[in-house]
Design an enzyme around this catalytic site. Structure first.
Site, PDB file in Angstrom:
ATOM      1  N   GLY A  15     -26.415  34.415  10.926  1.00 27.91           N
ATOM      2  CA  GLY A  15     -25.225  33.808  10.319  1.00 27.91           C
ATOM      3  C   GLY A  15     -25.606  32.649   9.432  1.00 27.91           C
ATOM      4  O   GLY A  15     -25.000  32.405   8.384  1.00 27.91           O
ATOM      5  N   ALA A  16     -26.635  31.914   9.853  1.00 28.97           N
ATOM      6  CA  ALA A  16     -27.043  30.746   9.071  1.00 28.97           C
ATOM      7  C   ALA A  16     -27.573  31.177   7.701  1.00 28.97           C
ATOM      8  O   ALA A  16     -27.386  30.478   6.704  1.00 28.97           O
ATOM      9  CB  ALA A  16     -28.104  29.965   9.826  1.00 28.97           C
ATOM     10  N   GLY A  49      -6.170  -0.158  11.804  1.00 26.53           N
ATOM     11  CA  GLY A  49      -4.869   0.502  11.692  1.00 26.53           C
ATOM     12  C   GLY A  49      -4.764   1.313  10.416  1.00 26.53           C
ATOM     13  O   GLY A  49      -5.640   2.102  10.081  1.00 26.53           O
ATOM     14  N   GLY A  50      -3.654   1.106   9.704  1.00 24.52           N
ATOM     15  CA  GLY A  50      -3.404   1.874   8.482  1.00 24.52           C
ATOM     16  C   GLY A  50      -4.494   1.716   7.451  1.00 24.52           C
ATOM     17  O   GLY A  50      -4.700   2.598   6.609  1.00 24.52           O
TER      18      GLY A  50
HETATM   19  C1  HXC Z   1      -0.304 -10.395   8.682  1.00 26.51           C
HETATM   20  C2  HXC Z   1      -2.443 -10.990   9.172  1.00 26.51           C
HETATM   21  C3  HXC Z   1      -2.728  -9.668   9.608  1.00 26.51           C
HETATM   22  C4  HXC Z   1      -1.682  -8.721   9.541  1.00 26.51           C
HETATM   23  C5  HXC Z   1      -4.504 -10.845   9.833  1.00 26.51           C
HETATM   24  N1  HXC Z   1      -3.573 -11.677   9.338  1.00 26.51           N
HETATM   25  N2  HXC Z   1      -4.010  -9.632  10.016  1.00 26.51           N
HETATM   26  N3  HXC Z   1      -1.239 -11.330   8.720  1.00 26.51           N
HETATM   27  N4  HXC Z   1      -0.485  -9.127   9.064  1.00 26.51           N
HETATM   28  N5  HXC Z   1      -1.884  -7.466   9.906  1.00 26.51           N
HETATM   29  C6  HXC Z   1      -3.715 -13.082   8.980  1.00 26.51           C
HETATM   30  C7  HXC Z   1      -3.919 -13.961  10.197  1.00 26.51           C
HETATM   31  O1  HXC Z   1      -2.662 -14.334  10.750  1.00 26.51           O
HETATM   32  C8  HXC Z   1      -4.637 -15.149   9.581  1.00 26.51           C
HETATM   33  O2  HXC Z   1      -3.704 -15.950   8.913  1.00 26.51           O
HETATM   34  C9  HXC Z   1      -5.489 -14.517   8.533  1.00 26.51           C
HETATM   35  O3  HXC Z   1      -4.902 -13.228   8.243  1.00 26.51           O
HETATM   36  C10 HXC Z   1      -6.923 -14.290   8.965  1.00 26.51           C
HETATM   37  O4  HXC Z   1      -6.875 -13.643  10.227  1.00 26.51           O
HETATM   38  P1  HXC Z   1      -7.748 -14.105  11.471  1.00 26.51           P
HETATM   39  O5  HXC Z   1      -7.205 -13.417  12.664  1.00 26.51           O
HETATM   40  O6  HXC Z   1      -7.827 -15.596  11.505  1.00 26.51           O
HETATM   41  O7  HXC Z   1      -9.179 -13.566  11.050  1.00 26.51           O
HETATM   42  P2  HXC Z   1     -10.299 -12.932  11.966  1.00 26.51           P
HETATM   43  O8  HXC Z   1     -10.540 -13.791  13.177  1.00 26.51           O
HETATM   44  O9  HXC Z   1     -11.446 -12.689  11.048  1.00 26.51           O
HETATM   45  O10 HXC Z   1      -9.717 -11.541  12.500  1.00 26.51           O
HETATM   46  C11 HXC Z   1      -9.433 -10.519  11.585  1.00 26.51           C
HETATM   47  C12 HXC Z   1      -8.675  -9.374  12.304  1.00 26.51           C
HETATM   48  C13 HXC Z   1      -7.454  -9.924  13.057  1.00 26.51           C
HETATM   49  C14 HXC Z   1      -9.641  -8.659  13.258  1.00 26.51           C
HETATM   50  C15 HXC Z   1      -8.262  -8.372  11.201  1.00 26.51           C
HETATM   51  O11 HXC Z   1      -6.727 -10.765  12.149  1.00 26.51           O
HETATM   52  C16 HXC Z   1      -6.548  -8.846  13.546  1.00 26.51           C
HETATM   53  O12 HXC Z   1      -6.782  -8.275  14.591  1.00 26.51           O
HETATM   54  N6  HXC Z   1      -5.458  -8.585  12.804  1.00 26.51           N
HETATM   55  C17 HXC Z   1      -4.513  -7.561  13.196  1.00 26.51           C
HETATM   56  C18 HXC Z   1      -5.070  -6.182  13.025  1.00 26.51           C
HETATM   57  C19 HXC Z   1      -4.037  -5.136  13.260  1.00 26.51           C
HETATM   58  O13 HXC Z   1      -3.806  -4.765  14.424  1.00 26.51           O
HETATM   59  N7  HXC Z   1      -3.291  -4.795  12.190  1.00 26.51           N
HETATM   60  C20 HXC Z   1      -2.147  -3.919  12.266  1.00 26.51           C
HETATM   61  C21 HXC Z   1      -2.628  -2.521  12.349  1.00 26.51           C
HETATM   62  S1  HXC Z   1      -1.286  -1.441  12.477  1.00 26.51           S
HETATM   63  P3  HXC Z   1      -3.912 -17.550   8.746  1.00 26.51           P
HETATM   64  O14 HXC Z   1      -2.651 -17.999   8.102  1.00 26.51           O
HETATM   65  O15 HXC Z   1      -4.111 -18.075  10.128  1.00 26.51           O
HETATM   66  O16 HXC Z   1      -5.138 -17.673   7.888  1.00 26.51           O
HETATM   67  C22 HXC Z   1      -1.170  -0.776  10.972  1.00 26.51           C
HETATM   68  C23 HXC Z   1      -0.090   0.256  10.857  1.00 26.51           C
HETATM   69  C24 HXC Z   1      -0.222   1.078   9.625  1.00 26.51           C
HETATM   70  O17 HXC Z   1      -1.862  -1.102  10.069  1.00 26.51           O
HETATM   71  C25 HXC Z   1      -0.219   2.524   9.995  1.00 26.51           C
HETATM   72  C26 HXC Z   1      -0.234   3.392   8.759  1.00 26.51           C
HETATM   73  C27 HXC Z   1      -0.769   4.770   9.099  1.00 26.51           C
END
Ligand code: HXC
Length: 519
Positions: free
Chosen positions: A406-407, A171-172
């Site tokens: 051109g290159a 994501g971001g």
């Molecule tokens: C809050 C988060 C988080 C998030 C992970 N965690 N991502 N908490 N916000 N975005 C937390 C989990 O709840 C977990 O907490 C800990 O971090 C570790 O995550 P896991 O899932 O257990 O780890 P893993 O299996 O290694 O997977 C990692 C991951 C997955 C692939 C990154 O966590 C995931 O898919 N996260 C979401 C990714 C995503 O879609 N993000 C938002 C993007 S949108 P605990 O307490 O259990 O340890 C975005 C918008 C911005 O970013 C746009 C700006 C242009």
């Protein structure tokens, strides 16, 4: 509280902050073969040089009972230190705290660091390991990202910005790295994508693994998003240290001079015979590069992407230079969409940061065909043209063999304000190669000859006439488009002398708000 207790309180808080999300999460990080944020910073910086900021910052979110879970430092370690004694600012996202996800306060920490780096004129290095925007914080997390992006934009061309990806970057989390100058990825556990495999499956039905979607080699070979790939996190971090050695700290400085024992007038006899007799036969331009640069050391950028063009850093006579070279070994060294994008970006980095550019030319032209045209080769090629023509740093070009059409123009020709253009005696500077030219100029006459042997003899004769005219550097040298024809074995010396003479070069662009290069 007694004085000693106050000191103890401080030390306790420091030690708590250093535990990040706690021992369990640190152990999980290690199990996955990943270092923690602090371990990465320790590997990156000179020993004992790290000064940390904002260790006691905590998040301010109260949604979903978040106030019950708070960690000192809140998901990112920030501060400054040195690499080979030179100041750099660094932030490292801490995956053990909410998966390194970006909160409002994390963004404030990163922005504070970037603001200070801009004030003092030092590079910013971001070590990313983050699940993206912290979901619980909603628009505050998005605002945080936007604040960082804006600073990336303002810092672009002022201080070098370097990103390394050491975990999922979703994501971001991918856009700040994308706005920086260089992205490093590690073959282990390093992923970048806008939307993860689950979302891809839901929206498009496509089944794809994280590796195939956004692994290090995918971004190094296919998308070109990653400039460097390390086998391990450690190797990747070493590569960052190496890169920093070739670049200045900001746009007002020169890159560090590194004295060398390698004589500037070293003759390299192998170069006199490196160009094959047959013009269609390939050779490795990296052999030319390593033969002419200090100590044979070449730090290649984008090694795995668009390998028909080679770009990277080296030193000549102790001066840091950017090298751009066609690679006859890959697709005969043609320019195409990807190599043009790659070259343009590199040239613009060098120009922004006062790094002279040395261009080695052996290019048969642009790759023809619908594949290229539909992908906008016109606009991508124009990027490269624009980048060379815009660059005001010292520019030295050496034409090794082919330089067609051109290159020829794109590859830092004289009229694009290149300062010194040399050619080897093997150079051929023309609108196109002999066979293409003969076909265009004598197509009708060729068709009229019915006897195949006679036809072949006619073509050979016409090609020979064309080659006599253009398959040499003297036709271009006659007009001053080539400043001198040089002996290949003497290339190192002649280029270093040129760079030395150009070290005080001043050139400028007309006053404008900003350019509008063909993006
Ligand atoms: C809050 C988060 C988080 C998030 C992970 N965690 N991502 N908490 N916000 N975005 C937390 C989990 O709840 C977990 O907490 C800990 O971090 C570790 O995550 P896991 O899932 O257990 O780890 P893993 O299996 O290694 O997977 C990692 C991951 C997955 C692939 C990154 O966590 C995931 O898919 N996260 C979401 C990714 C995503 O879609 N993000 C938002 C993007 S949108 P605990 O307490 O259990 O340890 C975005 C918008 C911005 O970013 C746009 C700006 C242009």
């Amino acid at each position: 509280m007694a004085f000693e207790e106050k000191i103890k309180e401080l030390l306790d808080k420091r030690s708590l902050a250093k535990q990040g999300g706690g021992d369990k999460r640190i152990a999980k990080q290690h199990e996955q073969g990943k270092f923690t944020a602090r371990e990465r910073i320790a590997l990156l910086l000179d020993e004992g040089s790290f000064e940390e900021f904002d260790m006691f910052v905590t998040h301010r979110c109260v949604n979903f009972d978040m106030q019950k879970q708070s960690f000192l430092g809140d998901g990112v370690v920030t501060g400054y230190g040195t690499i080979e004694g030179r100041l750099v600012y660094v932030f490292a996202q801490d995956f053990t705290v909410f998966g390194g996800s970006l909160s409002e306060t994390m963004a404030l920490k990163i922005c504070k660091l970037m603001d200070q780096a801009m004030k003092v004129g030092a590079p910013v290095i971001g070590l990313n390991d983050s699940g993206g925007a912290r979901i619980q914080e909603g628009s505050n997390a998005l605002a945080g990202y936007s604040e960082i992006f804006e600073r990336n934009i303002l810092a672009s061309g002022v201080v070098p910005q370097i990103s390394a990806i050491f975990g999922p970057c979703a994501g971001g989390a991918v856009y700040s790295p994308a706005l920086t100058d260089f992205i490093f990825m590690s073959k282990e556990n390093s992923y970048m994508f806008l939307t993860g495999p689950k979302v891809v499956k839901t929206v498009t039905g496509e089944d794809v693994t994280v590796d195939k979607l956004g692994g290090a080699m995918v971004h190094a070979t296919k998308s070109g998003v990653a400039h460097f790939v390390g086998e391990t996190e450690e190797e990747t971090i070493q590569k960052i240290r190496e890169l920093v050695g070739y670049i200045p700290s900001n746009n007002f400085e020169e890159a560090p001079y590194v004295a060398t024992e390698d004589p500037i007038d070293r003759l390299e006899d192998t170069l006199n015979s490196i160009i094959p007799e047959n013009p269609n036969q390939a050779y490795d331009v990296k052999d030319v590069i390593t033969a002419i640069v200090d100590d044979g050391k070449f730090f290649e950028v984008h090694e795995h992407f668009a390998a028909n063009l080679v770009v990277g850093f080296a030193r000549m006579g102790g001066m840091s230079i950017g090298l751009v070279a066609n690679q006859p070994k890959v697709m005969a060294g043609v320019l195409d969409c990807n190599s043009s994008r790659k070259g343009a970006r590199f040239v613009r980095f060098c120009d922004a940061f006062n790094i002279p550019i040395v261009t080695l030319v052996d290019v048969p032209g642009f790759l023809p065909g619908t594949g290229q045209e539909y992908n906008g080769v016109i606009v991508h090629g124009a990027k490269m043209l624009y980048a060379f023509g815009e660059a005001t740093v010292p520019k030295v070009t050496v034409t090794l063999r082919k330089s067609y059409g051109g290159a020829h123009i794109v590859m830092s020709c004289k009229q694009l304000r290149s300062d010194i253009n040399y050619a080897w005696p093997t150079a051929q500077i023309a609108v196109m190669g002999a066979s293409g030219a003969t076909e265009v100029l004598h197509g009708r006459a060729i068709k009229e000859i019915t006897d195949p042997e006679e036809q072949a003899a006619f073509i050979a004769k016409k090609e020979q006439e064309y080659n006599d005219q253009f398959a040499n550097p003297y036709n271009a040298a006659k007009y001053g488009y080539i400043d001198d024809v040089i002996e290949p074995r003497n290339t190192r010396f002649r280029v270093i002398r040129a760079l030395q003479a150009l070290s005080t070069k001043k050139d400028s662009l007309p006053i404008k708000k900003h350019c509008n290069l063909p993006l």
